[in-house]
Design a protein around this motif. Structure first.
Motif, PDB file in Angstrom:
ATOM      1  N   THR A 170      39.689  39.222  30.289  1.00 43.94           N
ATOM      2  CA  THR A 170      39.635  40.609  30.731  1.00 43.94           C
ATOM      3  C   THR A 170      39.905  40.681  32.226  1.00 43.94           C
ATOM      4  O   THR A 170      39.371  39.877  33.001  1.00 43.94           O
ATOM      5  CB  THR A 170      38.252  41.191  30.409  1.00 43.94           C
ATOM      6  OG1 THR A 170      38.045  41.040  29.014  1.00 43.94           O
ATOM      7  CG2 THR A 170      38.169  42.661  30.767  1.00 43.94           C
ATOM      8  N   CYS A 171      40.770  41.610  32.594  1.00 49.09           N
ATOM      9  CA  CYS A 171      41.163  41.742  33.999  1.00 49.09           C
ATOM     10  C   CYS A 171      39.947  42.097  34.850  1.00 49.09           C
ATOM     11  O   CYS A 171      39.232  43.050  34.557  1.00 49.09           O
ATOM     12  CB  CYS A 171      42.237  42.819  34.139  1.00 49.09           C
ATOM     13  SG  CYS A 171      42.604  43.261  35.835  1.00 49.09           S
ATOM     14  N   PRO A 172      39.702  41.312  35.905  1.00 52.82           N
ATOM     15  CA  PRO A 172      38.514  41.574  36.729  1.00 52.82           C
ATOM     16  C   PRO A 172      38.643  42.857  37.563  1.00 52.82           C
ATOM     17  O   PRO A 172      37.639  43.464  37.923  1.00 52.82           O
ATOM     18  CB  PRO A 172      38.429  40.349  37.648  1.00 52.82           C
ATOM     19  CG  PRO A 172      39.823  39.792  37.674  1.00 52.82           C
ATOM     20  CD  PRO A 172      40.453  40.143  36.375  1.00 52.82           C
ATOM     21  N   THR A 173      39.839  43.293  37.851  1.00 48.94           N
ATOM     22  CA  THR A 173      40.019  44.469  38.706  1.00 48.94           C
ATOM     23  C   THR A 173      39.689  45.762  37.964  1.00 48.94           C
ATOM     24  O   THR A 173      39.003  46.638  38.475  1.00 48.94           O
ATOM     25  CB  THR A 173      41.461  44.535  39.237  1.00 48.94           C
ATOM     26  OG1 THR A 173      41.766  43.287  39.827  1.00 48.94           O
ATOM     27  CG2 THR A 173      41.634  45.640  40.259  1.00 48.94           C
ATOM     28  N   CYS A 174      40.211  45.867  36.727  1.00 49.10           N
ATOM     29  CA  CYS A 174      40.029  47.129  35.996  1.00 49.10           C
ATOM     30  C   CYS A 174      39.059  46.992  34.823  1.00 49.10           C
ATOM     31  O   CYS A 174      38.870  47.938  34.070  1.00 49.10           O
ATOM     32  CB  CYS A 174      41.375  47.627  35.494  1.00 49.10           C
ATOM     33  SG  CYS A 174      42.160  46.482  34.327  1.00 49.10           S
ATOM     34  N   GLN A 175      38.505  45.826  34.656  1.00 49.20           N
ATOM     35  CA  GLN A 175      37.584  45.552  33.533  1.00 49.20           C
ATOM     36  C   GLN A 175      38.229  45.884  32.185  1.00 49.20           C
ATOM     37  O   GLN A 175      37.575  46.346  31.258  1.00 49.20           O
ATOM     38  CB  GLN A 175      36.250  46.317  33.678  1.00 49.20           C
ATOM     39  CG  GLN A 175      35.219  45.600  34.547  1.00 49.20           C
ATOM     40  CD  GLN A 175      35.493  45.858  36.016  1.00 49.20           C
ATOM     41  OE1 GLN A 175      35.743  46.987  36.426  1.00 49.20           O
ATOM     42  NE2 GLN A 175      35.481  44.801  36.817  1.00 49.20           N
ATOM     43  N   THR A 192      48.117  52.669  37.471  1.00 48.74           N
ATOM     44  CA  THR A 192      48.160  51.408  36.746  1.00 48.74           C
ATOM     45  C   THR A 192      47.530  50.304  37.589  1.00 48.74           C
ATOM     46  O   THR A 192      47.768  50.221  38.788  1.00 48.74           O
ATOM     47  CB  THR A 192      49.624  51.045  36.436  1.00 48.74           C
ATOM     48  OG1 THR A 192      50.199  52.129  35.716  1.00 48.74           O
ATOM     49  CG2 THR A 192      49.723  49.779  35.592  1.00 48.74           C
ATOM     50  N   CYS A 193      46.726  49.489  36.915  1.00 44.21           N
ATOM     51  CA  CYS A 193      46.033  48.411  37.618  1.00 44.21           C
ATOM     52  C   CYS A 193      47.043  47.439  38.216  1.00 44.21           C
ATOM     53  O   CYS A 193      47.919  46.942  37.528  1.00 44.21           O
ATOM     54  CB  CYS A 193      45.104  47.676  36.648  1.00 44.21           C
ATOM     55  SG  CYS A 193      44.390  46.177  37.363  1.00 44.21           S
ATOM     56  N   PRO A 194      46.942  47.187  39.542  1.00 43.98           N
ATOM     57  CA  PRO A 194      47.919  46.298  40.181  1.00 43.98           C
ATOM     58  C   PRO A 194      47.745  44.827  39.807  1.00 43.98           C
ATOM     59  O   PRO A 194      48.694  44.051  39.921  1.00 43.98           O
ATOM     60  CB  PRO A 194      47.661  46.521  41.676  1.00 43.98           C
ATOM     61  CG  PRO A 194      46.245  46.983  41.760  1.00 43.98           C
ATOM     62  CD  PRO A 194      45.945  47.709  40.485  1.00 43.98           C
ATOM     63  N   THR A 195      46.565  44.463  39.353  1.00 42.51           N
ATOM     64  CA  THR A 195      46.326  43.055  39.025  1.00 42.51           C
ATOM     65  C   THR A 195      46.977  42.662  37.695  1.00 42.51           C
ATOM     66  O   THR A 195      47.644  41.645  37.583  1.00 42.51           O
ATOM     67  CB  THR A 195      44.812  42.762  38.971  1.00 42.51           C
ATOM     68  OG1 THR A 195      44.217  43.230  40.171  1.00 42.51           O
ATOM     69  CG2 THR A 195      44.532  41.274  38.786  1.00 42.51           C
ATOM     70  N   CYS A 196      46.782  43.525  36.700  1.00 43.01           N
ATOM     71  CA  CYS A 196      47.253  43.159  35.360  1.00 43.01           C
ATOM     72  C   CYS A 196      48.443  43.997  34.908  1.00 43.01           C
ATOM     73  O   CYS A 196      48.897  43.883  33.778  1.00 43.01           O
ATOM     74  CB  CYS A 196      46.112  43.299  34.357  1.00 43.01           C
ATOM     75  SG  CYS A 196      45.525  44.995  34.218  1.00 43.01           S
ATOM     76  N   GLN A 197      48.957  44.850  35.782  1.00 44.36           N
ATOM     77  CA  GLN A 197      50.071  45.746  35.458  1.00 44.36           C
ATOM     78  C   GLN A 197      49.803  46.589  34.202  1.00 44.36           C
ATOM     79  O   GLN A 197      50.711  46.871  33.421  1.00 44.36           O
ATOM     80  CB  GLN A 197      51.397  44.977  35.272  1.00 44.36           C
ATOM     81  CG  GLN A 197      52.101  44.651  36.579  1.00 44.36           C
ATOM     82  CD  GLN A 197      51.518  43.412  37.213  1.00 44.36           C
ATOM     83  OE1 GLN A 197      51.233  42.444  36.527  1.00 44.36           O
ATOM     84  NE2 GLN A 197      51.312  43.444  38.515  1.00 44.36           N
TER      85      GLN A 197
HETATM   86 ZN   LIG Z   1      43.607  45.229  35.426  1.00 51.36          ZN
END
Ligand SMILES: [Zn+2]
Ligand SMILES: [Zn+2]
Length: 379
Positions: A170-175, A192-197
């Motif tokens: 699970t992406c830590p930035t957007c959970q 859109t979350c920049p970490t996981c696009q």
């Molecule tokens: Zn994310």
């Protein structure tokens, strides 16, 4: 350069309602769509502007902000030039288009270009394949084998992109939401979350076959059923045979664009065929018979009576093209073209001159006195 007024761009008044906006946008978008204006930078720019204008005005909140602050409402904050709302009109070819855009062009563009759903799933691109067949093939129908270069879901990781035995985390930035919220000026915006696009997950251990993409390039062999009677310009849609979706998204479709090559002897008009047959002057005058080979490979006899004129049509019933998904067929029309003899020998010339001398008005009712009749008409 000052930006054009959004209302002016769409050609509507400041009091235009939702319906008026929608119809104005539809009209303008049709006019400036890049597919209709290939290589036209002006049209492309205009198209983006129109899209941006509509994206803004269709949203009551954004419209209110625009009415109050003008373009400044969207320019502060400096988020990479996209304004706090991002997307609007900036992302040509990468999503960010309004829903109505999908309505209008969905079919044309194969739908779903850049359509995203939660978890970063993305529909695969549609593919176009041009196929040219002969009129004989269109007549009989056929099963064609085609090879389509495409991307398919990776078989090693089943499209997840993660090495077998591992799982995306699970992406830590957007959970896992795929989107993040941020305050921007007086608006709270989501992007859109920049970490996981946007996919909501990150891959720590990527699949070695697809390098974490979840898709691989492949050439697939497909058999396409071409129905008898298919017309030039027909599009056959093979649902789900386009490119694989991203991260578990649905596949796109494959469109086969059919073109039927012109035939040397037959011209097609709908289900009917036309064939011009040159006939010698003497055969036309004396009458005669000939055989035409039709598209089913059989021969049909045509009997022409004496005194047949040029342009005369003979109908061969049921010898035209099959009508798709019916048991009916069109007709074949034989059009007579009378060939005037050329390069006469002395003897032939004498005979024709003699023939002419003993010809009467009854032999040539159309040409006899034609110019006299014409003169009479105009005087
Ligand atoms: Zn994310
Ligand atoms: Zn893989």
């Amino acid at each position: 350069m000052a930006k054009a007024d959004f209302y002016e761009l769409l050609g509507v008044s400041k009091t235009a309602d939702e319906k008026e906006l929608k119809s104005a946008f539809r009209k303008m978008a049709m006019k400036y769509h890049p597919d209709k204006n290939p290589d036209d930078k002006e049209a492309e720019k205009k198209f983006k502007e129109i899209n941006e204008a509509y994206e803004t005005l269709k949203d009551p909140q954004k419209r209110a902000a625009y009415d109050r602050f003008g373009h400044a409402a969207f320019e502060q904050g400096g988020m990479g030039g996209g304004g706090p709302f991002g997307g609007g009109g900036q992302g040509f070819g990468q999503g960010g288009f309004s829903d109505i855009f999908e309505d209008i062009f969905g079919e044309m563009m194969g739908g779903g270009r850049g359509r995203r759903s939660s978890g970063g799933r993305e529909r695969g691109a549609d593919l176009r394949y041009n196929m040219e067949i002969s009129l004989e093939e269109a007549y009989a129908g056929k099963t064609a084998q085609i090879r389509v270069p495409t991307t398919i879901s990776c078989d090693v990781c089943s499209g997840s992109g993660a090495k077998p035995g591992t799982k995306p985390t699970t992406c830590p930035t957007c959970q896992g939401a795929g989107r993040v919220r941020a305050a921007q000026g007086f608006f709270s915006i989501e992007r859109t979350c920049p970490t996981c696009q946007g996919r909501g997950q990150t891959i720590t251990d990527p699949c070695t076959k697809c390098h974490g993409h979840g898709r691989i390039q492949e050439e697939r062999s497909l058999s396409v059923n071409i129905p008898a009677g298919i017309e030039d310009g027909t599009r056959i849609r093979l649902t789900g045979e386009g490119e694989a979706g991203l991260r578990g998204g649905p596949s796109g479709d494959l469109y086969i664009f059919m073109s039927v090559k012109p035939h040397q002897f037959f011209q097609r008009e709908g289900a009917d065929l036309y064939c011009s047959v040159p006939v010698s002057m003497t055969t036309a005058a004396l009458g005669g018979k000939f055989d035409v080979t039709t598209l089913d490979g059989t021969k049909s006899r045509v009997t022409i009576p004496e005194g047949t004129q040029t342009g005369k049509q003979f109908r061969l019933k049921g010898k035209g093209m099959p009508i798709m998904r019916s048991n009916q067929t069109g007709d074949l029309y034989i059009q007579i073209m009378i060939e005037t003899p050329q390069k006469l020998t002395k003897r032939q010339r004498e005979l024709l001159q003699e023939f002419d001398q003993i010809s009467s008005k009854e032999n040539n009712p159309e040409s006899s006195g034609f110019f006299a009749k014409m003169k009479e008409f105009f005087e």
